[in-house]
Motif scaffolding. Structure first.
Motif, PDB file in Angstrom:
ATOM      1  N   ARG A  55       0.860  -1.182   0.000  1.00 14.58           N
ATOM      2  CA  ARG A  55       0.000   0.000   0.000  1.00 14.58           C
ATOM      3  C   ARG A  55       0.893   1.228   0.000  1.00 14.58           C
ATOM      4  N   ASN A  56       0.589   2.136  -0.932  1.00 11.23           N
ATOM      5  CA  ASN A  56       1.367   3.366  -1.034  1.00 11.23           C
ATOM      6  C   ASN A  56       0.816   4.375  -0.028  1.00 11.23           C
ATOM      7  N   LEU A  57       1.568   4.626   1.033  1.00 10.22           N
ATOM      8  CA  LEU A  57       1.077   5.519   2.089  1.00 10.22           C
ATOM      9  C   LEU A  57       1.050   6.967   1.623  1.00 10.22           C
ATOM     10  N   SER A  58       1.828   7.281   0.596  1.00 15.19           N
ATOM     11  CA  SER A  58       1.879   8.668   0.108  1.00 15.19           C
ATOM     12  C   SER A  58       1.098   8.837  -1.194  1.00 15.19           C
ATOM     13  N   ALA A  59       0.126   7.950  -1.399  1.00 14.72           N
ATOM     14  CA  ALA A  59      -0.663   8.016  -2.646  1.00 14.72           C
ATOM     15  C   ALA A  59      -1.562   9.249  -2.694  1.00 14.72           C
ATOM     16  N   GLY A  60      -1.640  10.002  -1.594  1.00 13.31           N
ATOM     17  CA  GLY A  60      -2.422  11.241  -1.605  1.00 13.31           C
ATOM     18  C   GLY A  60      -1.844  12.283  -2.548  1.00 13.31           C
ATOM     19  N   LEU A  61      -0.626  12.098  -2.991  1.00 14.46           N
ATOM     20  CA  LEU A  61      -0.021  13.021  -3.963  1.00 14.46           C
ATOM     21  C   LEU A  61       0.027  12.343  -5.320  1.00 14.46           C
ATOM     22  N   PRO A  62      -0.300  13.080  -6.394  1.00 15.07           N
ATOM     23  CA  PRO A  62      -0.231  12.469  -7.726  1.00 15.07           C
ATOM     24  C   PRO A  62       1.215  12.166  -8.107  1.00 15.07           C
ATOM     25  N   ARG A  63       1.362  11.221  -9.045  1.00 13.74           N
ATOM     26  CA  ARG A  63       2.722  10.845  -9.482  1.00 13.74           C
ATOM     27  C   ARG A  63       2.905  11.002 -10.977  1.00 13.74           C
ATOM     28  N   ARG A  64       1.893  10.645 -11.778  1.00 13.89           N
ATOM     29  CA  ARG A  64       2.069  10.679 -13.236  1.00 13.89           C
ATOM     30  C   ARG A  64       2.194  12.117 -13.721  1.00 13.89           C
ATOM     31  N   SER A  65       2.915  12.324 -14.814  1.00  8.20           N
ATOM     32  CA  SER A  65       3.177  13.699 -15.257  1.00  8.20           C
ATOM     33  C   SER A  65       1.883  14.453 -15.579  1.00  8.20           C
ATOM     34  N   ASP A  66       0.924  13.789 -16.236  1.00 10.29           N
ATOM     35  CA  ASP A  66      -0.325  14.508 -16.556  1.00 10.29           C
ATOM     36  C   ASP A  66      -1.124  14.796 -15.284  1.00 10.29           C
ATOM     37  N   GLU A  67      -1.068  13.862 -14.324  1.00 10.17           N
ATOM     38  CA  GLU A  67      -1.782  14.103 -13.055  1.00 10.17           C
ATOM     39  C   GLU A  67      -1.128  15.248 -12.270  1.00 10.17           C
ATOM     40  N   ILE A  68       0.186  15.308 -12.333  1.00 10.11           N
ATOM     41  CA  ILE A  68       0.904  16.399 -11.646  1.00 10.11           C
ATOM     42  C   ILE A  68       0.442  17.751 -12.210  1.00 10.11           C
TER      43      ILE A  68
END
Ligand code: GLY
Ligand code: MN
Ligand code: MN
Length: 507
Positions: free
Chosen positions: A485-498
């Motif tokens: 489980r990604n605990l920091s998934a509250g932040l986007p990662r993909r370039s378009d999502e960023i």
């Protein structure tokens, strides 16, 4: 007049007395407070304390003792860690200091952070404290927390000593400490004698308290103490429920801190990386104890410096900002998160190409985190993706297998792909190789997955347009029964999502 004369110059206007730092330490491992040497303070505005004032200061204070306190929320968890420690070292006395203040200059100190081992075994964060696990004849250990008690009012310590409560704030009484920590609490100023007089095998966690180590110097060995430190690092490899909740909280606060930064990027452009550091720090202090490590606020070519903590450079539109920062909770668990953001909200085509390669590498790394996997798997999965891209871009000659075998990609990937996380940002660092990088992942482990590509500004082996671009993406991953489980998934990662996230925050 004798007492007042002894205390002359101990206290002056806003400024603690000289000699307090070392005096406090001598209290911990030496005799009682009354015996500690008092140094003359130069340039104090009060030359002496009159008998009349000394007498007046003793009385007229309300009783503020607190009763019926609930144990700290982690009391049961820390007790079970102490039980594991007890089982590992039967018949031995175990000494775990919290650490002492460190002088910054004269009578000012660096902020205190209690030692990781002490916090993990007690849930307490009191400076100068010492946990002693006393072996019992019938087996097991009795744990005692040696703590600095409330300041004495009779001898004037509370207002004349630099660590007196009038100067630094109220402490828990020993009775309050017992209710909160669920173990006997004793005046730490007796611990030196207790340890000097103790017989039988002893181990101490070194590096926190010179006074305690001096009291034990004839009884301990470096090798046995290192074994204790290693065991305590390994005890932290698997996080319990309380710790996972803390790390979740740290990641949630950290996500809010990153949002804060995106909202003020225009002000950072007008000032410097310092504005970003200050903005994130505000969130860390409001929601937690501190940042868990020096924030890396690296704009433009600074992003290629792995631990850029000077944070004094400009923030320019068109550049990338690499922000590596983590909030440390009030119980001292830290997140460790990196996002690389286009300062003006949109990646250039080359920035996107490099970013997406790092994203793909991170994704491959995260997918390799699961119970039963070798610890190294996530690193190898991420490095393979990066090596493939570097070959594809013509920066290094293939085949990919040869690049990986010789680790040639490392000229631009530089560091390992992650590490254990917990109370320390680089948690469990003293664990043995076979239990850390050589281990098999188990549910409850928390590690970062943080690949990067860094093209130094003076790297003549890459096309000019690559130079000065650095990208890292870092998330905090909990190994679960079924995967992770990604605990920091509250932040986007993909370039378009960023880009979409930044546009939303900037309105
Ligand atoms: N923030 C330091 C690291 O990522 O390891
Ligand atoms: Mn990290
Ligand atoms: Mn980091």
């Amino acid at each position: 007049m004798a007492e007042a004369e002894v205390r002359q110059d101990v206290q002056d206007e806003k400024g603690t007395p000289e000699g307090v730092q070392d005096g406090t330490r001598e209290e911990s491992a030496g005799g009682p407070a009354e015996d500690k040497p008092v140094k003359q303070r130069k340039n104090g505005l009060y030359p002496a304390v009159s008998d009349e004032l000394a007498a007046v200061m003793k009385s007229g204070w309300a009783d503020t003792e607190r009763h019926g306190l609930e144990p700290i929320p982690q009391a049961a968890y820390v007790a079970s860690r102490r039980a594991a420690l007890s089982a590992r070292f039967p018949g031995e006395r175990i000494v775990v200091p919290a650490g002492t203040l460190r002088t910054r200059a004269n009578d000012t100190e660096y902020p205190f952070r209690a030692g990781t081992e002490y916090v993990h075994l007690t849930g307490d964060q009191t400076q100068d404290a010492v946990l002693v696990m006393e072996p019992l004849a019938e087996g097991g250990h009795a744990a005692t927390a040696y703590l600095l008690p409330r300041s004495n009012r009779e001898n004037g310590e509370f207002w004349l000593d630099g660590q007196g409560e009038l100067w630094v704030g109220r402490r828990n009484s020993l009775a309050e400490g017992e209710q909160l920590l669920g173990m006997p609490c004793v005046d730490v100023r007796t611990v030196g004698d207790v340890l000097r007089e103790a017989t039988g095998p002893v181990r101490v966690v070194r590096g926190y308290d010179a006074g305690v180590e001096a009291a034990l110097q004839d009884k301990v060995t470096a090798e046995r103490d290192a074994e204790l430190k290693t065991y305590l690092a390994e005890l932290r490899l698997i996080k319990d429920e309380f710790e996972v909740a803390q790390l979740e909280q740290a990641c949630e606060s950290t996500a809010r801190g990153f949002e804060d930064v995106v909202r003020v990027l225009d002000r950072a452009e007008a000032t410097s990386e310092r504005y970003i550091e200050g903005t994130f720090f505000l969130r860390a202090r409001v929601e937690g104890n501190d940042v868990g490590y020096g924030s890396i606020c690296a704009s433009g070519p600074h992003a290629t410096t792995l631990h850029w903590v000077r944070n004094d450079g400009p923030v320019r539109p068109g550049d990338l900002l690499l922000l590596d920062a983590g909030v440390e909770t009030n119980e001292l668990y830290t997140a460790d998160v990196t996002r690389t953001l286009p300062v003006d909200g949109t990646f250039t085509p080359l920035q996107r190409k490099i970013y997406d390669a790092v994203y793909d590498a991170q994704q491959a790394g995260i997918e390799a985190v699961k119970p039963g996997a070798a610890y190294r798997d996530f690193h190898e999965a991420a490095q393979r993706v990066l090596a493939e891209r570097l070959v594809e871009w013509g920066l290094v000659e293939g085949p990919v297998e040869r690049v990986l075998e010789l680790a040639l990609q490392r000229r631009w990937t530089l560091h390992g792909t992650g590490h254990m996380l917990g109370l320390d940002v680089h948690d469990c660092a003293q664990a043995r190789t076979e239990t850390y990088v050589g281990c098999t992942l188990e549910p409850g482990m928390v590690l970062t997955v943080e690949p990067g590509l860094y093209f130094q500004a003076d790297d003549l082996t890459v096309p000019e347009e690559y130079r000065g671009i650095g990208v890292r993406i870092e998330d905090d991953i909990l190994v679960t029964e079924s995967g992770n489980r990604n605990l920091s998934a509250g932040l986007p990662r993909r370039s378009d999502e960023i880009e979409a996230w930044m546009a939303g925050l900037r309105g």
